[in-house]
Design an enzyme around this catalytic site. Structure first.
Site, PDB file in Angstrom:
ATOM      1  N   PHE A  22       0.817  -1.205   0.000  1.00 18.43           N
ATOM      2  CA  PHE A  22       0.000   0.000   0.000  1.00 18.43           C
ATOM      3  C   PHE A  22       0.854   1.260   0.000  1.00 18.43           C
ATOM      4  O   PHE A  22       1.890   1.327   0.674  1.00 18.43           O
ATOM      5  CB  PHE A  22      -0.874   0.049   1.266  1.00 18.43           C
ATOM      6  CG  PHE A  22      -1.868  -1.057   1.387  1.00 18.43           C
ATOM      7  CD1 PHE A  22      -3.188  -0.875   1.012  1.00 18.43           C
ATOM      8  CD2 PHE A  22      -1.489  -2.293   1.908  1.00 18.43           C
ATOM      9  CE1 PHE A  22      -4.116  -1.900   1.140  1.00 18.43           C
ATOM     10  CE2 PHE A  22      -2.408  -3.324   2.046  1.00 18.43           C
ATOM     11  CZ  PHE A  22      -3.726  -3.126   1.657  1.00 18.43           C
ATOM     12  N   ASP A  23       0.389   2.257  -0.723  1.00 21.17           N
ATOM     13  CA  ASP A  23       0.841   3.616  -0.489  1.00 21.17           C
ATOM     14  C   ASP A  23       0.212   4.060   0.834  1.00 21.17           C
ATOM     15  O   ASP A  23      -0.731   3.435   1.320  1.00 21.17           O
ATOM     16  CB  ASP A  23       0.385   4.510  -1.646  1.00 21.17           C
ATOM     17  CG  ASP A  23       0.739   5.961  -1.428  1.00 21.17           C
ATOM     18  OD1 ASP A  23       1.925   6.247  -1.162  1.00 21.17           O
ATOM     19  OD2 ASP A  23      -0.166   6.810  -1.503  1.00 21.17           O
ATOM     20  N   LEU A  24       0.719   5.160   1.407  1.00 16.08           N
ATOM     21  CA  LEU A  24       0.183   5.629   2.691  1.00 16.08           C
ATOM     22  C   LEU A  24      -0.777   6.800   2.502  1.00 16.08           C
ATOM     23  O   LEU A  24      -1.984   6.668   2.639  1.00 16.08           O
ATOM     24  CB  LEU A  24       1.327   6.018   3.625  1.00 16.08           C
ATOM     25  CG  LEU A  24       0.891   6.494   5.013  1.00 16.08           C
ATOM     26  CD1 LEU A  24       0.303   5.340   5.821  1.00 16.08           C
ATOM     27  CD2 LEU A  24       2.053   7.138   5.765  1.00 16.08           C
TER      28      LEU A  24
END
EC number: 3.6.1.1
Length: 217
Positions: free
Chosen positions: A10-12
């Site tokens: 995941f990106d944040l």
């Protein structure tokens, strides 16, 4: 690509936690400090969400890029905990994936310590086995280095992985690493913007991931 998805990266910002207002406010204050004669609207700032800070500041004001990055980070950290928000349903979906023994990682263009701060504020830190920040790689997304590093640390292969994010950098990084990709419809730039980069999936809500990974089994 066929086979079971075991690993979710995941990106944040803009994907797991809503830092949009924090980021926009920090950019506005930074530009006001270093470029007071130029007005940056909210719409002007939206394209800067996603790329690394140095990529943005070198393009806008190369002579003061280092100073602007330092100023940005100081302001951002000072106001971080007050301005970040949770997206509905994210915690529950990530917890469910964790409890079903999926491998979970973060690949972000933020610095590691700042990523961890955001994860701890939202209670998500306990679910992620690997966190890759900008200070751990030589090349930021869309380069696949961060994804490849995360996969190696998780003992996973690209064939069993999916990269999830809210920006074209995330989708392109996943494609460059040859993983599956998913965009999030709650991206501040909108699902139409993400759709042009042709992610394999578009999530209307984070719990959509549960159906996707189960369908791949």
């Amino acid at each position: 690509m066929t086979g079971k998805i075991t690993t979710l990266l995941f990106d944040l910002d803009g994907t797991l936690i809503n830092t949009n207002e924090l980021i926009i406010k920090t950019f506005q204050v930074t530009f006001q400090e270093f470029m007071p004669d130029r007005v940056f609207t909210r719409e002007d700032i939206l394209p800067f969400i996603g790329p690394s800070l140095m990529e943005t500041f070198r393009e806008i004001n190369p002579a003061h890029a280092d100073e602007m990055r330092a100023f940005y980070r100081e302001y951002n950290l000072k106001h971080h905990d007050d301005l970040i928000l949770e997206y509905d349903g994210v915690y529950e979906a990530i917890r469910a994936l964790y409890e079903e023994d999926y491998k979970l990682g973060i690949v972000s263009t933020k610095m590691y310590d700042t990523i961890m701060r955001g994860l701890k504020v939202t209670g998500l830190d306990k679910f992620f086995q690997v966190v890759i920040g900008l200070d751990q790689v030589s090349n930021a997304k869309p380069d696949p280095e961060g994804i490849e590093m995360a996969l190696s640390l998780l003992n996973a292969t690209k064939e069993e992985a999916i990269m999830i994010g809210d920006n074209y950098h995330d989708i392109e990084a996943g494609k460059n690493a040859e993983t599956l990709t998913a965009g999030v419809a709650w991206a501040i730039k909108g699902p139409e913007h993400l759709a042009q980069f042709q992610p394999d999936f578009m999530l209307e809500k984070m719990s959509d991931l549960l159906a996707i990974v189960r369908d791949e089994e």
